[in-house]
Design a protein around this motif. Structure first.
Motif, PDB file in Angstrom:
ATOM      1  N   ILE A  56       0.849  -1.224   0.109  1.00 22.27           N
ATOM      2  CA  ILE A  56      -0.137  -0.062  -0.046  1.00 22.27           C
ATOM      3  C   ILE A  56       0.844   1.229  -0.039  1.00 22.27           C
ATOM      4  CG2 ILE A  56      -1.697   1.290   1.389  1.00 22.27           C
ATOM      5  CD1 ILE A  56      -3.042  -1.567   2.242  1.00 22.27           C
TER       6      ILE A  56
ATOM      7  N   ASP B 192      -1.002   1.243  -5.637  1.00 22.69           N
ATOM      8  CA  ASP B 192      -2.654   1.267  -5.336  1.00 22.69           C
ATOM      9  C   ASP B 192      -3.154  -0.010  -5.541  1.00 22.69           C
ATOM     10  OD1 ASP B 192      -2.659   3.796  -4.625  1.00 22.69           O
ATOM     11  OD2 ASP B 192      -3.259   4.414  -6.778  1.00 22.69           O
TER      12      ASP B 192
ATOM     13  N   VAL C  34      -9.505  -4.592   1.557  1.00 21.41           N
ATOM     14  CA  VAL C  34      -8.321  -3.544   0.855  1.00 21.41           C
ATOM     15  C   VAL C  34      -9.150  -2.278   0.373  1.00 21.41           C
ATOM     16  CG1 VAL C  34      -7.119  -3.261  -1.270  1.00 21.41           C
ATOM     17  CG2 VAL C  34      -6.771  -5.327   0.356  1.00 21.41           C
TER      18      VAL C  34
ATOM     19  N   GLY D 105      -8.220   1.805   1.750  1.00 14.31           N
ATOM     20  CA  GLY D 105      -8.367   2.857   0.826  1.00 14.31           C
ATOM     21  C   GLY D 105      -9.162   3.900   0.987  1.00 14.31           C
TER      22      GLY D 105
ATOM     23  N   ARG E  87      -7.569   6.815  -0.603  1.00 17.66           N
ATOM     24  CA  ARG E  87      -7.127   6.349  -1.863  1.00 17.66           C
ATOM     25  C   ARG E  87      -7.765   5.051  -2.451  1.00 17.66           C
ATOM     26  NH1 ARG E  87      -1.690   4.725  -0.177  1.00 17.66           N
ATOM     27  NH2 ARG E  87      -1.415   3.501  -2.074  1.00 17.66           N
TER      28      ARG E  87
ATOM     29  N   LEU F  19      -7.849   1.871  -3.632  1.00 21.49           N
ATOM     30  CA  LEU F  19      -6.856   0.523  -3.622  1.00 21.49           C
ATOM     31  C   LEU F  19      -7.556  -0.386  -4.301  1.00 21.49           C
ATOM     32  CD1 LEU F  19      -5.399   0.452   0.027  1.00 21.49           C
ATOM     33  CD2 LEU F  19      -4.415   1.683  -2.323  1.00 21.49           C
TER      34      LEU F  19
END
Ligand code: NAP
Length: 276
Positions: A140, A144, A195, A199, A204, A206
């Protein structure tokens, strides 16, 4: 009333939270570690050297102890009966965090040993630790996409603070003797969903990239922070979990503590710095 509590494995994810919570509640804590000189424990905690593969190291740590917290981080359960016998000879209560990760001692065998040790006993059976998601932290930090196997494997992840909260009550309150508490997080999530949530909290996008078991093994072998001896144990465990019925959550954390178990999003929020 204030109690004297011995916390074994006090430097670990659960133990360090437990030390903190017990102290905050006004109890006196003695903390066990193999390396007192380097253990980062609060200044007012009495630190003792304990090596669980040599349970006799526990003998001198149990003076005036009301209750002991024990988990078993070893790859064999051979010395667990001896450790329990020593604790039972000195303390009035033991709280044990069980595991499916001891190859020669099933959870049920651990439970029988603990409940049969002759003093008040509580066994805690946790679901998968949320802290395991830090195995993805390197990926991470550098991109990404998170590569791994068993992306569709559903599990409930538990915050170490919730395990510690249940353990703290079991160590210090009456009314828990003989109980086995199954503790989980509040939700069941696949690894790919985990995940995505990590994120979202980190701001983010991810994405999960599925690997075959063979590729996942190679990746873990190349990861110096991951113990080689644990790779097959982990992936075999995931294969078994894939074949099992979808896991259920329990309300144990909420029932005992009066507040809901932490979600994965809350856990990530508490651990943002670990992903940077
Ligand atoms: N990860 C999961 O999903 C999961 C699920 C269910 C159960 N579990 C169980 O949870 C336990 C790990 O708990 P954790 O995450 O809080 O610990 P952790 O962060 O992995 O740290 C390990 C702890 O065990 C202590 N320790 C290791 N070997 C020891 C030895 N030979 N003698 C004495 N102490 C020793 C270490 O203390 P020092 O290094 O300071 O000596 C440290 O405090 C294991 O029993 C595992 O099987 C994990």
């Amino acid at each position: 009333m204030s109690k004297n509590i011995l916390v074994l494995a006090a430097t670990g994810n659960v133990g360090s939270q437990l030390v903190h919570q017990l102290q905050a509640a006004g109890h006196s804590v003695r903390a066990g570690t193999r390396n007192p000189a380097t253990a980062e424990l609060p200044a007012d905690v009495q630190v003792v050297r304990t090596e669980l593969s040599r349970p006799e190291t526990l003998i001198d740590c149990l003076d005036d102890i009301d209750a002991a917290f024990l988990l078993w981080p070893l790859h064999t359960g051979a010395q667990l009966p001896k450790a329990l016998g020593i604790i039972a000879g000195c303390a009035r209560r033991v709280v044990f965090l069980g595991t499916d990760g001891i190859p020669d001692l099933s959870f049920e065998e651990q439970e029988n040993l603990v409940h049969g040790c002759g003093i008040e006993s509580v066994v805690i059976r946790p679901s998968t630790f949320a802290v395991n998601t830090l195995w993805w932290a390197d990926q991470i930090r550098t991109g990404d996409i998170v590569h791994g196997s068993h992306g569709e494997l559903p599990m409930s992840l538990i915050h170490e603070a919730d395990m510690a909260a249940v353990a703290a009550l079991a160590l210090t309150e009456n009314g828990h003797a003989g109980a086995t508490y199954t503790v989980t997080g509040p939700e069941v999530l696949t690894r790919a969903e985990q995940v995505r949530i990590i994120g979202e909290v980190l701001g983010r996008q991810l994405r999960w990239a599925e690997l075959t078991r063979e590729h996942a093994e190679q990746r873990l072998l190349a990861d110096e922070s991951f113990p080689d001896s644990f790779i097959d144990v982990l992936l075999d465990g995931y294969d078994t979990m894939m074949a099992a019925p979808r896991p259920q959550t329990t309300s144990t954390v909420a029932d005992l503590t009066g507040r809901p178990a932490h979600s994965l999003a809350e856990w990530v929020s508490d651990h943002r710095a670990d992903f940077r």
